[in-house]
Enzyme design. Structure first.
Site, PDB file in Angstrom:
ATOM      1  N   HIS A 209       0.803  -1.408   0.005  1.00 49.59           N
ATOM      2  CA  HIS A 209      -0.153  -0.130   0.100  1.00 49.59           C
ATOM      3  C   HIS A 209       0.722   1.357  -0.029  1.00 49.59           C
ATOM      4  O   HIS A 209       0.462   2.524  -0.199  1.00 49.59           O
ATOM      5  CB  HIS A 209      -0.880   0.180   1.106  1.00 49.59           C
ATOM      6  CG  HIS A 209      -0.125   0.477   2.492  1.00 49.59           C
ATOM      7  ND1 HIS A 209       0.398  -0.648   3.284  1.00 49.59           N
ATOM      8  CD2 HIS A 209      -0.116   1.441   3.161  1.00 49.59           C
ATOM      9  CE1 HIS A 209       1.010  -0.060   4.218  1.00 49.59           C
ATOM     10  NE2 HIS A 209       0.815   1.231   4.374  1.00 49.59           N
TER      11      HIS A 209
HETATM   12  C1  UD1 Z   1      -2.342   5.703   6.006  1.00 50.97           C
HETATM   13  C2  UD1 Z   1      -0.951   5.971   6.504  1.00 50.97           C
HETATM   14  C3  UD1 Z   1       0.042   4.797   6.381  1.00 50.97           C
HETATM   15  C4  UD1 Z   1      -0.454   3.828   7.036  1.00 50.97           C
HETATM   16  C5  UD1 Z   1      -1.629   3.149   6.246  1.00 50.97           C
HETATM   17  C6  UD1 Z   1      -2.204   1.795   6.656  1.00 50.97           C
HETATM   18  C7  UD1 Z   1      -0.531   8.471   6.302  1.00 50.97           C
HETATM   19  C8  UD1 Z   1       0.360   9.392   5.696  1.00 50.97           C
HETATM   20  N1  UD1 Z   1      -0.499   7.259   5.734  1.00 50.97           N
HETATM   21  O1  UD1 Z   1      -1.951   5.336   4.575  1.00 50.97           O
HETATM   22  O2  UD1 Z   1       1.183   5.455   7.307  1.00 50.97           O
HETATM   23  O3  UD1 Z   1       0.854   2.441   6.665  1.00 50.97           O
HETATM   24  O4  UD1 Z   1      -2.523   4.292   6.339  1.00 50.97           O
HETATM   25  O5  UD1 Z   1      -3.284   1.506   5.866  1.00 50.97           O
HETATM   26  O6  UD1 Z   1      -0.832   8.763   7.518  1.00 50.97           O
HETATM   27  N2  UD1 Z   1      -9.584   4.746   2.061  1.00 50.97           N
HETATM   28  C9  UD1 Z   1     -10.661   3.881   2.020  1.00 50.97           C
HETATM   29  N3  UD1 Z   1     -11.098   3.539   3.129  1.00 50.97           N
HETATM   30  C10 UD1 Z   1     -10.536   3.725   4.520  1.00 50.97           C
HETATM   31  C11 UD1 Z   1      -9.320   4.466   4.522  1.00 50.97           C
HETATM   32  C12 UD1 Z   1      -8.979   4.947   3.136  1.00 50.97           C
HETATM   33  O7  UD1 Z   1     -11.350   3.515   1.135  1.00 50.97           O
HETATM   34  O8  UD1 Z   1     -10.915   3.300   5.443  1.00 50.97           O
HETATM   35  C13 UD1 Z   1      -8.911   5.011   0.715  1.00 50.97           C
HETATM   36  C14 UD1 Z   1      -9.191   6.596   0.344  1.00 50.97           C
HETATM   37  O9  UD1 Z   1      -9.598   6.569  -0.851  1.00 50.97           O
HETATM   38  C15 UD1 Z   1      -7.968   7.301   0.790  1.00 50.97           C
HETATM   39  C16 UD1 Z   1      -6.942   6.127   0.418  1.00 50.97           C
HETATM   40  O10 UD1 Z   1      -7.429   4.857   0.777  1.00 50.97           O
HETATM   41  O11 UD1 Z   1      -7.742   8.317  -0.061  1.00 50.97           O
HETATM   42  C17 UD1 Z   1      -5.788   6.179   1.242  1.00 50.97           C
HETATM   43  O12 UD1 Z   1      -6.069   6.691   2.402  1.00 50.97           O
HETATM   44  P1  UD1 Z   1      -5.061   7.042   3.541  1.00 50.97           P
HETATM   45  O13 UD1 Z   1      -5.599   7.433   4.909  1.00 50.97           O
HETATM   46  O14 UD1 Z   1      -4.893   8.601   2.791  1.00 50.97           O
HETATM   47  O15 UD1 Z   1      -3.676   6.736   3.490  1.00 50.97           O
HETATM   48  P2  UD1 Z   1      -3.078   5.108   3.425  1.00 50.97           P
HETATM   49  O16 UD1 Z   1      -2.590   4.601   2.253  1.00 50.97           O
HETATM   50  O17 UD1 Z   1      -4.391   4.475   4.073  1.00 50.97           O
END
Ligand code: UD1
Length: 368
Positions: A209
């Site tokens: 991821h």
């Molecule tokens: C975040 C953390 C990362 C951690 C990871 C674990 C930061 C900078 N990054 O990254 O350190 O390793 O979490 O998962 O804080 N989304 C969903 N459902 C959810 C959450 C997210 O669909 O419940 C999608 C959204 O479209 C979002 C994307 O996933 O834009 C990324 O989510 P985000 O929280 O921005 O970063 P992660 O890649 O999850």
């Protein structure tokens, strides 16, 4: 009798919940601390959040800030604004933040200016790679923290080298192992691989991821090819993170599926750990999974150029790999006899208790 010290615990994203849970349970069992869970809402899907709370015996959060997804600045800014309001209203005696996600740094910045004492659990880890958003979150959080709880000696050394006074640092160990021990019977009983039709030791587990792997299409394409090459030797099960699902698109998902890789959605903690515990090897770019595989003695192929967790290589089962050498390194690791390596110091399931003891000592020091 004096009132219990009010402790805010920030829980934001999936990897936070396994760090918050053992600490919440340990604080809740005392009469001198009142733990309050503040969920920022950075992760919100049931499998990424609520199901993990349930697995780890956590109650629903006391507060939910509902900030959701966005750019880094949007997410960080929204947490700062929402948490500042809550912190001003409740004036906690301590704020505890964990790990390195955006909410960790954001809550610390809001609390720091209110002069609320901040504790950082999992302090001192450094990848020295500022292309990684988490590295900036670690640096910001550690410079603001009043108390730095570290998992290992390399983390202490990093903090000392950055000029953090030694009296602020306490090595407490790795809290993730407390979570594993907390629900180990459920993990051993879960048999998620069996549900999917795989026997223990007959498959590899994959997670991906990191933006550096999944946000750059050419890099993601190389990794897809590398995984397909591995599948010819070791059947793979791949729980897909929402970010990765978006980047792969239907086409990327179909390519992996057509090669025979078992694509599944994100699993909650118990089911996911049963997948890891039964795997012959794990291929990942996660931080926490490098540690969990070291604890379980399972080979871990870390798809990254660097790691903030070097102890998983020097004392553990992990090695850094890339798309080009993944298959060779995996086959070599599978060919090695499984040796009974010892676990890193303080990765023993008793970290939460060391945290409570340290917090008690520091609370008494502040009062006296
Ligand atoms: C975040 C953390 C990362 C951690 C990871 C674990 C930061 C900078 N990054 O990254 O350190 O390793 O979490 O998962 O804080 N989304 C969903 N459902 C959810 C959450 C997210 O669909 O419940 C999608 C959204 O479209 C979002 C994307 O996933 O834009 C990324 O989510 P985000 O929280 O921005 O970063 P992660 O890649 O999850």
């Amino acid at each position: 009798m004096t009132r219990p010290a009010l402790v805010h615990l920030i829980a934001a994203a999936r990897p936070n919940f396994m760090k918050v849970a053992p600490l919440w349970h340990a604080l809740k069992a005392t009469s001198d601390f009142q733990p309050v869970i503040v969920h920022t809402g950075q992760h919100y899907d049931a499998a990424m959040s609520d199901d993990i709370f349930t697995d780890l015996g956590l109650p629903a959060p006391d507060h939910h800030l509902g900030i959701g997804s966005g750019t880094h600045a949007e997410q960080t800014g929204r947490v700062m604004i929402a948490y500042e309001a809550l912190a001003m209203a409740e004036r906690p005696d301590w704020l505890i933040v964990v790990g390195d996600v955006n909410s960790t740094a954001a809550a610390s910045m809001a609390a720091g200016k209110l002069r609320i004492p901040i504790v950082h659990l999992e302090a001192g880890l450094r990848s020295r790679d500022r292309d990684m958003p988490e590295e900036l979150n670690r640096l910001v959080t550690d410079v603001l923290a009043d108390v730095l709880w570290t998992p290992s000696r390399d983390a202490d050394d990093n903090l000392i080298a950055e000029g953090i006074p030694a009296e602020r640092i306490t090595r407490v160990g790795n809290i993730m192992m407390d979570s594993y021990e907390l629900v180990r019977p459920a993990i051993l009983a879960a048999d998620y691989p069996g549900e999917l039709g795989y026997r223990p030791g007959s498959y590899g587990a994959v997670t991906l991821h990191r933006p550096s792997n999944v946000d750059v299409p050419e890099q993601l394409d190389r990794l897809v090819e590398a995984l397909i090459a591995v599948q010819a030797h070791l059947p793979l099960i791949f729980p897909v993170h929402p970010r990765t699902r978006q980047r792969l698109g239907d086409e990327g998902m179909s390519r992996l599926e057509a090669a025979g890789i078992r694509m599944v959605g994100p699993a909650a903690y118990v089911r996911f750990m049963s997948l890891v515990a039964g795997a012959a090897a794990v291929i990942t770019d996660s931080g926490g999974i490098q540690e969990e595989t070291t604890y379980l003695g399972i080979p871990c192929l870390t798809l990254r150029e660097n790691t903030e967790r070097p102890i998983t290589i020097s004392e553990g089962t992990a090695q850094l790999v890339n798309a080009d050498n993944l298959l060779d390194r995996l086959l070599a690791a599978l060919g090695q006899p499984k040796n009974d390596r010892k676990r890193p110091e303080y990765w023993d399931g008793r970290t939460a208790q060391r945290c409570v003891d340290d917090l008690r000592r520091r609370t008494a020091g502040a009062a006296g």
